[in-house]
Design an enzyme around this catalytic site. Sequence first.
Site, PDB file in Angstrom:
ATOM      1  N   ASP A  71       0.707  -1.360   0.043  1.00 38.00           N
ATOM      2  CA  ASP A  71      -0.058   0.040  -0.098  1.00 38.00           C
ATOM      3  C   ASP A  71       0.843   1.304  -0.007  1.00 38.00           C
ATOM      4  OD1 ASP A  71       0.521  -1.145   2.591  1.00 38.00           O
ATOM      5  OD2 ASP A  71      -0.374   0.674   3.421  1.00 38.00           O
ATOM      6  N   GLU A 133       0.131  -1.320   5.830  1.00 35.04           N
ATOM      7  CA  GLU A 133       1.351  -0.872   6.605  1.00 35.04           C
ATOM      8  C   GLU A 133       1.233   0.434   6.968  1.00 35.04           C
ATOM      9  OE1 GLU A 133       5.186   0.700   7.718  1.00 35.04           O
ATOM     10  OE2 GLU A 133       3.985   1.381   5.771  1.00 35.04           O
TER      11      GLU A 133
END
Length: 377
Positions: A71, A133
């Site tokens: 991400d 994350e």
Amino acid sequence: MTPEEILADLISCDDLPGRPNRAIAGCVEGHLRRMGIEPVILTGPEGDRVNILATIGPRDRSGVILSGHMDVVPVAGQDWSSDPFRLTRRDDRLYGRGTSDMKGFLACMLAMVPEFQAATLQRPLHLAFSYDEEIGCRGVGHLIAALPDLVAAPMACIVGEPSAMRPVLSHKGKRSTLLRIEGRAAHSSQPDAGLNAIYAGAEILLAIRALNERLAVQGPFDHRFSPPHSTVVAGVVRGGSAVNIIPDRCEIEMEVRSVPGADPAAITAEIVALAQALVPEKALSVEACELSAYPALPPSSDPTLAGLVARLSGGAPLQSVSYGTEAGLYHAAGIPSIICGPGEIARAHRPDEFILPEELAHCCQMLRGLAGHLAAP
């Protein structure tokens, strides 16, 4: 495919945290399958997000994890010179959201798979791709929990966050919390008829500031970090709906960043206890909700991993960094961990984020050396 070609594919995926990630996960999976790797797809509890684990070499032997998150942070409100989700080469730089943080490392992992396969590894390399994350390392914990059923206990983990290819030995832990304060609404002409949630929030804000000042004076201290103590700050405050209404709601988002050995939960609990002491005199209720948390990465007492990564990367070890990573979670699971990856953290989360082609080449060189190390009898 070259790292740059793979990076272009990865950058094209608009894979923001907290959302389904099948686009970027499908891209990673596709590259792996084209090279003959059958990855393990690990669906998270959300049901619409996945981690990916791919193993090259014998699963029944202890090996090394290469870990990176899929991400990226949003680009809304940022002034980019080119499309952030299209890799653009300009002035010998590669621009795009996530080039440094941290799709550059993912691209190098994938580009090196054919060399990993050709190396006849005696100990395996595990390629770990995680989700969410950027909103508190929420995805990787589920991958870590699944490892014992998938592979032999890993001997080490290299998290490829942007470190200018210098091994990073430690970082602080973090815990962020939302405080919801409930007051009682009333007409502003009769303030005593209500309970002003913003006033209660103001007292909590002062308590947060006072605790941060106390930590700066009393510690505990770890001078490997800057600042050398834990910190607690309020970052977001919301409350009220109109100037002629006594506000019945106030929200505060706060975070604790703790040095190794200090408990961020205990620091947070102190603020929560002070906040709840305002009830019922100045508020009806104060509710605390954890937003994200990850543990600190303490320096290892065993220099073996740091020495190996320093030799392979050619970079002098850096004692500590101010940002946090998934390495703290791997360490907490008993896997010795270190940070080393291409790019620089100063470029991350900003408009016109970029990575240099030579940084990708440097990372591939390190991974090539790692494969040689794991191929040795």
